[in-house]
Write a protein that holds these residues in place. Sequence first.
Motif, short mmCIF file in Angstrom:
data_model
loop_
_atom_site.label_atom_id
_atom_site.label_comp_id
_atom_site.label_asym_id
_atom_site.label_seq_id
_atom_site.Cartn_x
_atom_site.Cartn_y
_atom_site.Cartn_z
N LEU A 168 0.81 -1.22 0.00
CA LEU A 168 0.00 0.00 0.00
C LEU A 168 0.85 1.27 0.00
O LEU A 168 0.33 2.36 -0.24
CB LEU A 168 -0.93 0.01 1.22
N HIS A 169 2.15 1.15 0.26
CA HIS A 169 3.01 2.35 0.25
C HIS A 169 3.01 3.02 -1.13
O HIS A 169 3.24 4.22 -1.24
CB HIS A 169 4.44 1.99 0.65
N THR A 170 2.78 2.26 -2.18
CA THR A 170 2.78 2.83 -3.53
C THR A 170 1.36 2.99 -4.06
O THR A 170 1.17 3.25 -5.24
CB THR A 170 3.57 1.93 -4.49
N TYR A 171 0.38 2.86 -3.20
CA TYR A 171 -1.03 2.91 -3.63
C TYR A 171 -1.50 4.36 -3.74
O TYR A 171 -1.26 5.17 -2.85
CB TYR A 171 -1.89 2.14 -2.62
N GLN A 172 -2.18 4.68 -4.81
CA GLN A 172 -2.73 6.02 -5.04
C GLN A 172 -4.23 5.91 -5.33
O GLN A 172 -4.65 5.04 -6.08
CB GLN A 172 -2.04 6.69 -6.25
N SER A 173 -5.01 6.79 -4.72
CA SER A 173 -6.48 6.69 -4.91
C SER A 173 -7.17 8.04 -4.70
O SER A 173 -8.15 8.14 -3.99
CB SER A 173 -7.07 5.67 -3.95
N GLN A 174 -6.66 9.10 -5.34
CA GLN A 174 -7.20 10.43 -5.08
C GLN A 174 -8.69 10.56 -5.37
O GLN A 174 -9.40 11.29 -4.71
CB GLN A 174 -6.44 11.49 -5.91
N ARG A 175 -9.19 9.86 -6.37
CA ARG A 175 -10.57 10.05 -6.77
C ARG A 175 -11.48 8.91 -6.33
O ARG A 175 -12.58 8.76 -6.83
CB ARG A 175 -10.65 10.21 -8.30
N MET A 176 -11.04 8.11 -5.41
CA MET A 176 -11.84 6.99 -4.95
C MET A 176 -12.70 7.38 -3.76
O MET A 176 -12.24 8.05 -2.84
CB MET A 176 -10.92 5.82 -4.56
N GLY A 177 -13.95 6.95 -3.77
CA GLY A 177 -14.85 7.18 -2.65
C GLY A 177 -14.69 6.11 -1.59
O GLY A 177 -13.73 5.35 -1.57
N MET A 178 -15.67 6.04 -0.67
CA MET A 178 -15.57 5.10 0.44
C MET A 178 -16.83 4.25 0.57
O MET A 178 -17.09 3.69 1.64
CB MET A 178 -15.28 5.87 1.75
N ASP A 179 -17.61 4.12 -0.50
CA ASP A 179 -18.88 3.39 -0.41
C ASP A 179 -18.70 1.93 -0.02
O ASP A 179 -19.63 1.30 0.49
CB ASP A 179 -19.63 3.48 -1.75
N GLY A 180 -17.52 1.36 -0.27
CA GLY A 180 -17.29 -0.04 0.07
C GLY A 180 -17.31 -0.32 1.56
O GLY A 180 -17.36 -1.49 1.95
N VAL A 181 -17.30 0.73 2.37
CA VAL A 181 -17.28 0.51 3.81
C VAL A 181 -18.53 -0.23 4.29
O VAL A 181 -18.48 -1.01 5.25
CB VAL A 181 -17.12 1.85 4.57
N THR A 182 -19.66 -0.02 3.63
CA THR A 182 -20.88 -0.68 4.08
C THR A 182 -20.90 -2.17 3.73
O THR A 182 -21.66 -2.94 4.33
CB THR A 182 -22.12 0.00 3.46
N ASP A 183 -20.06 -2.57 2.77
CA ASP A 183 -19.96 -3.99 2.41
C ASP A 183 -18.87 -4.69 3.22
O ASP A 183 -18.86 -5.92 3.33
CB ASP A 183 -19.66 -4.12 0.92
N MET A 184 -17.99 -3.92 3.80
CA MET A 184 -16.84 -4.46 4.53
C MET A 184 -17.23 -5.45 5.64
O MET A 184 -16.57 -6.49 5.79
CB MET A 184 -16.00 -3.31 5.09
N PRO A 185 -18.28 -5.20 6.45
CA PRO A 185 -18.61 -6.15 7.52
C PRO A 185 -18.92 -7.55 7.03
O PRO A 185 -18.77 -8.52 7.78
CB PRO A 185 -19.85 -5.51 8.18
N ASN A 186 -19.33 -7.69 5.76
CA ASN A 186 -19.61 -9.02 5.21
C ASN A 186 -18.36 -9.87 5.07
O ASN A 186 -18.45 -11.10 4.87
CB ASN A 186 -20.29 -8.90 3.85
N PHE A 187 -17.18 -9.24 5.16
CA PHE A 187 -15.92 -9.97 5.01
C PHE A 187 -15.34 -10.38 6.35
O PHE A 187 -14.29 -11.02 6.41
CB PHE A 187 -14.91 -9.12 4.23
N LEU A 188 -16.02 -10.02 7.44
CA LEU A 188 -15.61 -10.46 8.76
C LEU A 188 -16.23 -11.83 9.04
O LEU A 188 -17.34 -12.12 8.60
CB LEU A 188 -16.06 -9.46 9.84
N GLY A 189 -15.53 -12.67 9.78
CA GLY A 189 -16.06 -13.99 10.09
C GLY A 189 -17.24 -13.91 11.06
O GLY A 189 -17.59 -12.85 11.58
N GLN A 190 -17.83 -15.07 11.32
CA GLN A 190 -18.98 -15.15 12.22
C GLN A 190 -18.55 -15.10 13.69
O GLN A 190 -19.32 -14.66 14.55
CB GLN A 190 -19.76 -16.43 11.94
N THR A 191 -17.34 -15.57 13.97
CA THR A 191 -16.84 -15.58 15.34
C THR A 191 -16.53 -14.16 15.79
O THR A 191 -15.96 -13.36 15.03
CB THR A 191 -15.58 -16.45 15.46
#
Length: 305
Positions: A168-191
């Motif tokens: 991620l040190h070379t990652y650039q994303s100036q024009r990217m939004g953050m809408d994926g945050v609402t989908d992020m919890p689906n990637f957490l396990g059940q435990t």
Amino acid sequence: MRSTLKHAWKKAGQKMPVHHDEGEYARPFEYVIGWKSDSIQLGDHPGTQRGIGSDYRGTINLVDYPDARRMDLRQTIRDPFEQVQVRQFNQDSTTPIYAVCDLSGSMQFTGQQRKLDTAIEIATAVANSAYQAGDLFGFIGYHQQVIEDFTLPLSRSFHQSKQTIALLHTYQSQRMGMDGVTDMPNFLGQTRALVFWISDFHMPLPVIEKTLLAMSAHKVVPIVLWDDEEYKKLPKFGFGTMIDLETGRNRTLFFRGEVKAKFLAAFNARREALEALFLRFDSPALFMHGDYRPELMTHYFEQTM
């Protein structure tokens, strides 16, 4: 507040990532789990599984749990049915640990250093801490969607986690939004897991609330990355460029004392709103200005747990 501010005289280019000595980089910290893990794997946290540990759970008949080494003489003498009683303990178990990282445009803001580089160091420190505690570690990166290349399943491989996060040190994303945050919890396990959510939280409060609701099965530690140059070190008089780093749009603004005071007041009000929202979910926020320091993380758990 989706808009952050850069001074007009700052160049648009990125600063080089700050490199630390290997011995100093991403030093681990001590965290506390406030619940009993139901994992069957041996670890360092109180668990619910019967086994070798220090968490006493009572006595049981020797016939049901044939381990004479744990015989409880006092309870055996007291037993009205004259049956041999043995002590039972819960084993110490592992707990899933996640670092969730905001990779949207606002994390490219560069003051003392780029916010994303600070987030990388914190995420690596979380992985290092989990590894030293014998816990499983997973990583999830998102901008306008969850990014598969920066999503790691739970594992004990600190080397793999460190390598992936370092990309991620070379990652650039100036024009990217953050809408994926609402989908992020689906990637957490059940435990139930300990989730370190690393972001500047320049997103609508209802979005944060919705995400916290979706993560209610887990313990969330919000790590808020703000930089003094966003709102404290503004020009007292003159032109500055206000940049919405979520969309890449910008406009020129003439600063004077009154405008600067209003901007500072807006950030202070935003902080109060974030603190109140996180407290509603029993997830006190940790505001981190400047470099990562492990003692701040350890102190957070000493205060909140």
